[in-house]
Design a protein around this motif. Sequence first.
Motif, PDB file in Angstrom:
ATOM      1  N   LYS A  21       0.820  -1.108   0.043  1.00  0.00           N
ATOM      2  CA  LYS A  21      -0.080   0.050  -0.119  1.00  0.00           C
ATOM      3  C   LYS A  21       0.899   1.276  -0.044  1.00  0.00           C
ATOM      4  N   LYS A  22       2.062   1.030   0.364  1.00  0.00           N
ATOM      5  CA  LYS A  22       3.244   2.315   0.206  1.00  0.00           C
ATOM      6  C   LYS A  22       3.595   2.603  -1.127  1.00  0.00           C
ATOM      7  N   ILE A  23       3.293   1.525  -2.179  1.00  0.00           N
ATOM      8  CA  ILE A  23       3.736   1.715  -3.385  1.00  0.00           C
ATOM      9  C   ILE A  23       2.699   2.226  -4.165  1.00  0.00           C
ATOM     10  N   SER A  24       3.151   3.201  -5.125  1.00  0.00           N
ATOM     11  CA  SER A  24       2.200   3.789  -6.210  1.00  0.00           C
ATOM     12  C   SER A  24       1.474   2.869  -7.025  1.00  0.00           C
ATOM     13  N   PRO A  25      -0.005   2.978  -7.117  1.00  0.00           N
ATOM     14  CA  PRO A  25      -0.713   1.810  -7.959  1.00  0.00           C
ATOM     15  C   PRO A  25      -0.039   1.773  -9.193  1.00  0.00           C
ATOM     16  N   GLU A  26       0.340   2.844  -9.768  1.00  0.00           N
ATOM     17  CA  GLU A  26       0.524   2.822 -11.386  1.00  0.00           C
ATOM     18  C   GLU A  26       1.936   2.143 -11.325  1.00  0.00           C
ATOM     19  N   ILE A  27       2.798   2.262 -10.665  1.00  0.00           N
ATOM     20  CA  ILE A  27       4.097   1.537 -10.505  1.00  0.00           C
ATOM     21  C   ILE A  27       4.012   0.012 -10.278  1.00  0.00           C
ATOM     22  N   GLY A  28       3.011  -0.095  -9.246  1.00  0.00           N
ATOM     23  CA  GLY A  28       2.716  -1.449  -8.912  1.00  0.00           C
ATOM     24  C   GLY A  28       2.101  -2.492 -10.012  1.00  0.00           C
TER      25      GLY A  28
ATOM     26  N   PHE B 243      -3.294  -4.011  -7.296  1.00  0.00           N
ATOM     27  CA  PHE B 243      -3.041  -2.469  -7.681  1.00  0.00           C
ATOM     28  C   PHE B 243      -3.954  -1.829  -8.553  1.00  0.00           C
ATOM     29  N   PHE B 244      -4.653  -2.669  -9.420  1.00  0.00           N
ATOM     30  CA  PHE B 244      -5.585  -1.874 -10.322  1.00  0.00           C
ATOM     31  C   PHE B 244      -6.597  -1.444  -9.510  1.00  0.00           C
ATOM     32  N   TYR B 245      -7.124  -2.220  -8.474  1.00  0.00           N
ATOM     33  CA  TYR B 245      -8.079  -1.741  -7.541  1.00  0.00           C
ATOM     34  C   TYR B 245      -7.690  -0.433  -6.721  1.00  0.00           C
TER      35      TYR B 245
ATOM     36  N   SER C 129      -9.688   3.085  -6.899  1.00  0.00           N
ATOM     37  CA  SER C 129     -10.088   3.652  -5.808  1.00  0.00           C
ATOM     38  C   SER C 129      -9.666   4.808  -5.368  1.00  0.00           C
ATOM     39  N   LYS C 130      -8.264   5.077  -5.729  1.00  0.00           N
ATOM     40  CA  LYS C 130      -7.619   6.442  -5.603  1.00  0.00           C
ATOM     41  C   LYS C 130      -8.322   7.411  -6.476  1.00  0.00           C
ATOM     42  N   ARG C 131      -8.888   6.857  -7.482  1.00  0.00           N
ATOM     43  CA  ARG C 131      -9.570   8.050  -8.437  1.00  0.00           C
ATOM     44  C   ARG C 131     -11.075   8.005  -8.226  1.00  0.00           C
ATOM     45  N   LYS C 132     -11.475   7.513  -7.097  1.00  0.00           N
ATOM     46  CA  LYS C 132     -12.981   7.682  -6.857  1.00  0.00           C
ATOM     47  C   LYS C 132     -14.044   6.921  -7.949  1.00  0.00           C
ATOM     48  N   ILE C 133     -13.419   6.081  -8.701  1.00  0.00           N
ATOM     49  CA  ILE C 133     -14.446   5.447  -9.488  1.00  0.00           C
ATOM     50  C   ILE C 133     -15.249   4.460  -9.091  1.00  0.00           C
ATOM     51  N   PHE C 134     -15.329   4.074  -8.054  1.00  0.00           N
ATOM     52  CA  PHE C 134     -16.261   3.200  -7.363  1.00  0.00           C
ATOM     53  C   PHE C 134     -17.448   4.164  -6.867  1.00  0.00           C
ATOM     54  N   ALA C 135     -17.434   5.360  -7.174  1.00  0.00           N
ATOM     55  CA  ALA C 135     -18.752   6.168  -6.788  1.00  0.00           C
ATOM     56  C   ALA C 135     -19.721   6.083  -7.817  1.00  0.00           C
ATOM     57  N   TYR C 136     -19.442   5.577  -9.306  1.00  0.00           N
ATOM     58  CA  TYR C 136     -20.098   5.637 -10.149  1.00  0.00           C
ATOM     59  C   TYR C 136     -21.049   4.651  -9.979  1.00  0.00           C
ATOM     60  N   SER C 137     -22.345   4.779 -10.456  1.00  0.00           N
ATOM     61  CA  SER C 137     -23.262   3.763 -10.136  1.00  0.00           C
ATOM     62  C   SER C 137     -23.286   2.562 -11.027  1.00  0.00           C
ATOM     63  N   PHE C 138     -22.698   2.448 -12.087  1.00  0.00           N
ATOM     64  CA  PHE C 138     -22.608   1.310 -13.086  1.00  0.00           C
ATOM     65  C   PHE C 138     -22.010   0.065 -12.274  1.00  0.00           C
ATOM     66  N   TRP C 139     -21.180   0.520 -11.096  1.00  0.00           N
ATOM     67  CA  TRP C 139     -20.554  -0.837 -10.347  1.00  0.00           C
ATOM     68  C   TRP C 139     -21.718  -1.715  -9.627  1.00  0.00           C
ATOM     69  N   ARG C 140     -22.871  -1.128  -9.542  1.00  0.00           N
ATOM     70  CA  ARG C 140     -24.015  -1.683  -9.018  1.00  0.00           C
ATOM     71  C   ARG C 140     -24.758  -2.588 -10.114  1.00  0.00           C
TER      72      ARG C 140
END
Length: 257
Positions: free
Chosen positions: A128-135, A204-206, A210-221
Amino acid sequence: MKMGVWEKKESVRYGLLDSLRGAVFLSMILFHGCWDLVYIFGVDLHWYKGTGAYIWQQSICWEFLFLSGFCWSLGRRPLKRGLMVFGGGALITLATCLAMPENRVVFGVLTCTGSCMLLMIPLHKLLKKISPEIGIFFGFLLFFLTRNINDGYLGFEKINLVKLPVRWYRGLVPAYLGLPFPGFYSTDYFSLIPWIFLFISGYFFYQMLSKRKIFAYSFWRWELEPFRFLGKHSLLIYMFHQPVVYALLSLLFHFLE
């Protein structure tokens, strides 16, 4: 046990992820049904032994491990879930070794997935200390570099970069890690390496989404039946799909005689 995906804070079910996993499981069930037709019932399916079928099989493997890593951060009680999945793999190994040793499963996909889930408990604090993009970049890089480790090389598919020492390929522990000894056999072999790197890439993709607040969009439901049902009950379905498929095919060939 339900292997569905849950968001920790809000306890929200993301139906789209269940549906995606269910689609992968349906593809897997169809692939295993074809395997039974060819290798148990003797049906001559030339295409099943070709490149197209190999790509199909690999797509299932990649999607399954990547999605499992993606969903790890969404789950509750990671220790319990990891132990149950690993235990499911152990039961399959025991059952196949006793009932059908010629088609035994040793270090199969559930054993690998459960191992990854358990290892992520201590690894999470570091990752979790590693940047997701680098991970993601290094996760895929390590997966590609170690893809041929089962065959004695570092490399990917037909590209072998470095030959590994033969003396490393001895014993069950090395086979579990990715270094199978001569004579080792399993109809469903998923060693910890390289597959843990694909699992980590999904993790890391999650984190990136998550960092970009993508899960706030309703299509995940969104929920797509019957895929959602398959994804929601994936462990139970995986444990019993092969006996059910085999029984149905046996009945079919019995009535066709």
